[in-house]
Motif scaffolding. Structure first.
Motif, PDB file in Angstrom:
ATOM      1  N   GLY A  32      -7.881  15.369  46.005  1.00 57.49           N
ATOM      2  CA  GLY A  32      -7.974  16.133  45.048  1.00 57.49           C
ATOM      3  C   GLY A  32      -9.037  17.007  44.801  1.00 57.49           C
ATOM      4  O   GLY A  32      -9.943  16.567  44.707  1.00 57.49           O
ATOM      5  N   ASN A  34      -9.778  17.381  41.919  1.00 60.50           N
ATOM      6  CA  ASN A  34     -11.297  16.645  40.580  1.00 60.50           C
ATOM      7  C   ASN A  34     -12.865  16.471  41.159  1.00 60.50           C
ATOM      8  O   ASN A  34     -13.431  15.805  40.816  1.00 60.50           O
ATOM      9  N   GLY A 206      -9.869   4.394  38.886  1.00 61.24           N
ATOM     10  CA  GLY A 206      -9.067   4.078  39.021  1.00 61.24           C
ATOM     11  C   GLY A 206      -7.728   4.497  37.999  1.00 61.24           C
ATOM     12  O   GLY A 206      -8.222   5.029  37.113  1.00 61.24           O
ATOM     13  N   VAL A 207      -6.686   3.302  38.053  1.00 64.54           N
ATOM     14  CA  VAL A 207      -6.198   3.519  36.487  1.00 64.54           C
ATOM     15  C   VAL A 207      -6.560   2.567  35.141  1.00 64.54           C
ATOM     16  O   VAL A 207      -7.237   1.113  35.836  1.00 64.54           O
ATOM     17  N   GLY A 236      -1.503   9.243  31.633  1.00 62.72           N
ATOM     18  CA  GLY A 236      -1.174  10.075  30.638  1.00 62.72           C
ATOM     19  C   GLY A 236      -1.401  11.596  31.820  1.00 62.72           C
ATOM     20  O   GLY A 236      -2.018  10.834  33.126  1.00 62.72           O
ATOM     21  N   GLY A 237      -1.064  12.230  31.072  1.00 65.51           N
ATOM     22  CA  GLY A 237      -1.667  13.640  32.058  1.00 65.51           C
ATOM     23  C   GLY A 237      -1.223  13.846  33.253  1.00 65.51           C
ATOM     24  O   GLY A 237      -0.769  13.428  34.031  1.00 65.51           O
ATOM     25  N   GLY A 238      -2.942  14.029  34.314  1.00 66.76           N
ATOM     26  CA  GLY A 238      -2.965  14.274  35.348  1.00 66.76           C
ATOM     27  C   GLY A 238      -2.307  12.648  36.203  1.00 66.76           C
ATOM     28  O   GLY A 238      -2.492  12.643  37.463  1.00 66.76           O
TER      29      GLY A 238
HETATM   30  N1  LIG Z   1      -4.680   5.190  32.666  1.00 61.47           N
HETATM   31  C1  LIG Z   1      -5.525   5.955  32.813  1.00 61.47           C
HETATM   32  N2  LIG Z   1      -6.413   5.730  34.084  1.00 61.47           N
HETATM   33  C2  LIG Z   1      -7.362   6.638  34.412  1.00 61.47           C
HETATM   34  N3  LIG Z   1      -7.316   8.067  34.018  1.00 61.47           N
HETATM   35  C3  LIG Z   1      -6.419   8.672  33.251  1.00 61.47           C
HETATM   36  C4  LIG Z   1      -5.594   8.036  33.097  1.00 61.47           C
HETATM   37  N4  LIG Z   1      -4.414   8.134  31.907  1.00 61.47           N
HETATM   38  C5  LIG Z   1      -4.769   9.913  32.550  1.00 61.47           C
HETATM   39  N5  LIG Z   1      -5.618   9.830  33.372  1.00 61.47           N
HETATM   40  C6  LIG Z   1      -6.560  11.335  33.522  1.00 61.47           C
HETATM   41  O1  LIG Z   1      -6.186  11.093  34.647  1.00 61.47           O
HETATM   42  C7  LIG Z   1      -6.574  12.151  35.830  1.00 61.47           C
HETATM   43  C8  LIG Z   1      -6.669  12.273  37.155  1.00 61.47           C
HETATM   44  O2  LIG Z   1      -5.775  13.510  37.106  1.00 61.47           O
HETATM   45  P1  LIG Z   1      -6.594  14.863  37.727  1.00 61.47           P
HETATM   46  O3  LIG Z   1      -7.532  15.329  36.763  1.00 61.47           O
HETATM   47  O4  LIG Z   1      -4.638  15.566  38.120  1.00 61.47           O
HETATM   48  O5  LIG Z   1      -6.592  14.744  39.143  1.00 61.47           O
HETATM   49  P2  LIG Z   1      -6.812  14.970  40.445  1.00 61.47           P
HETATM   50  O6  LIG Z   1      -7.572  16.460  40.755  1.00 61.47           O
HETATM   51  O7  LIG Z   1      -7.957  14.056  41.948  1.00 61.47           O
HETATM   52  O8  LIG Z   1      -5.223  15.392  41.347  1.00 61.47           O
HETATM   53  C9  LIG Z   1      -8.014  11.805  35.268  1.00 61.47           C
HETATM   54  O9  LIG Z   1      -9.210  12.533  35.061  1.00 61.47           O
HETATM   55  C10 LIG Z   1      -7.698  11.108  33.736  1.00 61.47           C
HETATM   56  O10 LIG Z   1      -8.010  12.402  33.315  1.00 61.47           O
END
Ligand SMILES: Nc1ncnc2c1ncn2[C@@H]1O[C@H](COP(=O)(O)OP(=O)(O)O)[C@@H](O)[C@H]1O
Ligand SMILES: CC(=O)N[C@@H](CCC(=O)OP(=O)(O)O)C(=O)O
Length: 284
Positions: A32, A34, A206-207, A236-238
């Motif tokens: 990823g 990030n 992780g989650v 949520g989100g990513g």
């Molecule tokens: N329950 C959760 N546990 C961990 N992260 C979460 C959770 N819910 C949402 N997130 C968000 O998901 C993000 C990871 O997704 P993303 O930014 O798309 O990563 P990547 O660029 O590695 O695909 C984390 O940085 C966090 O902000």
């Protein structure tokens, strides 16, 4: 850490059962955007992937690059917009996305792997018509939903001893190009390739039940629990496309999916070669 030759040898010997389990098996790694934090960490991820190939596994890499796409959009005066973790993609955003993913990040990963004595080949889902997509939702513009994956190009690249490095871009009818979330590509590809494992490298441990508390990490999630976590807004989100892709992969036959922290050096090797069980594991 200074290890004696004897300690080094015993580490190698302890890895043998894992090497045997994964010998000639496909492992899909999603790297990823990030997690591409600095050059030093990038080097350790790349070395881990090269080592997997050296010991006889078949790593297949799908990369992201969301933060770099957003950075370039802003530079060009466009404000990035996301709905449920997916980038709203108009024609200009699609051009920027392809330029950054395939033109920049893919090239960088290929060069870094080549420097480690293993050869990599960089492609996107458009090459050989590998990933066929349709529009996911008119609200998202040129965001693709995968309809079909033809793995023959990847099989050929792997058989010839190269590591395939894949940009998450798909092709559609009438020469259309689609932006596809890299997690979605990794999950579907892992299933289509009959991969043993899917490893998603990101920038969280992780989650987590509560994102402010890293000790609240959920080490094992079963597919039946995923919907509840999303409804309760724990995920949520990513993390939504990430967990969805793990769901797809394991329900389509991949044994295990793992969400691991790319900020921790050698996290892939720790996941594959030890019983430490870092990050979150998803199974049926
Ligand atoms: N329950 C959760 N546990 C961990 N992260 C979460 C959770 N819910 C949402 N997130 C968000 O998901 C993000 C990871 O997704 P993303 O930014 O798309 O990563 P990547 O660029 O590695 O695909 C984390 O940085 C966090 O902000
Ligand atoms: C549709 C969609 O959102 N596509 C992603 C593709 C890159 C990606 O997934 O990168 P990360 O893994 O670094 O987030 C995007 O445009 O950001």
């Amino acid at each position: 850490m200074n290890l004696s030759p004897c300690q080094k040898a015993s580490i190698l010997i302890e890895s043998l059962p894992y090497i045997k389990t994964f010998y000639n098996q496909t492992v899909v790694i999603k790297y990823g955007g990030n997690a591409m934090i600095n050059d030093e960490l990038k080097q350790t991820v790349i070395k881990d992937i090269a080592l997997m190939k050296f010991v006889g596994m078949n790593p297949v890499v799908v990369h992201g690059g969301g933060p770099e796409i957003s950075h370039m959009m802003k530079k060009l005066g466009k404000e990035p917009k996301f709905i449920d973790g997916l980038r709203v993609t108009d024609e200009e955003t699609m051009e920027i996305t392809e330029m950054i993913l395939l033109g920049k990040i893919n090239r960088q990963i290929v060069s870094l792997i080549n420097e480690n004595g293993i050869k990599a080949v960089g492609i996107s889902g458009k090459d050989g018509g590998m990933i066929q997509a349709v529009q996911k939702d008119p609200k998202l513009g040129l965001v693709g939903e995968i309809k079909k994956i033809d793995t023959s190009l990847i099989d050929t690249i792997t058989e010839k001893g190269y590591i395939p490095i894949i940009s998450p871009i798909g092709c559609g009818e009438n020469g259309k190009t689609y932006n596809i979330n890299a997690d979605e590509v990794a999950g579907r590809l892992a299933a289509a390739l009959g991969a043993k494992k899917l490893v998603l490298i990101t920038d969280v441990k992780g989650v987590m039940k509560d994102q402010r508390d890293t000790s609240s990490i959920i080490s094992h999630i079963k597919t039946a629990e995923i919907r509840k976590y999303i409804e309760e807004e724990i995920i949520g989100g990513g993390m939504i496309p990430k967990i969805q892709c793990c769901f797809d992969a394991v329900t389509m036959g991949v044994e295990r999916a793992h969400i691991i922290d790319g900020r921790k050096p050698h996290s892939i090797l720790l996941e594959i070669f030890t019983n430490e069980g870092i990050g979150t594991m998803i199974t049926t």
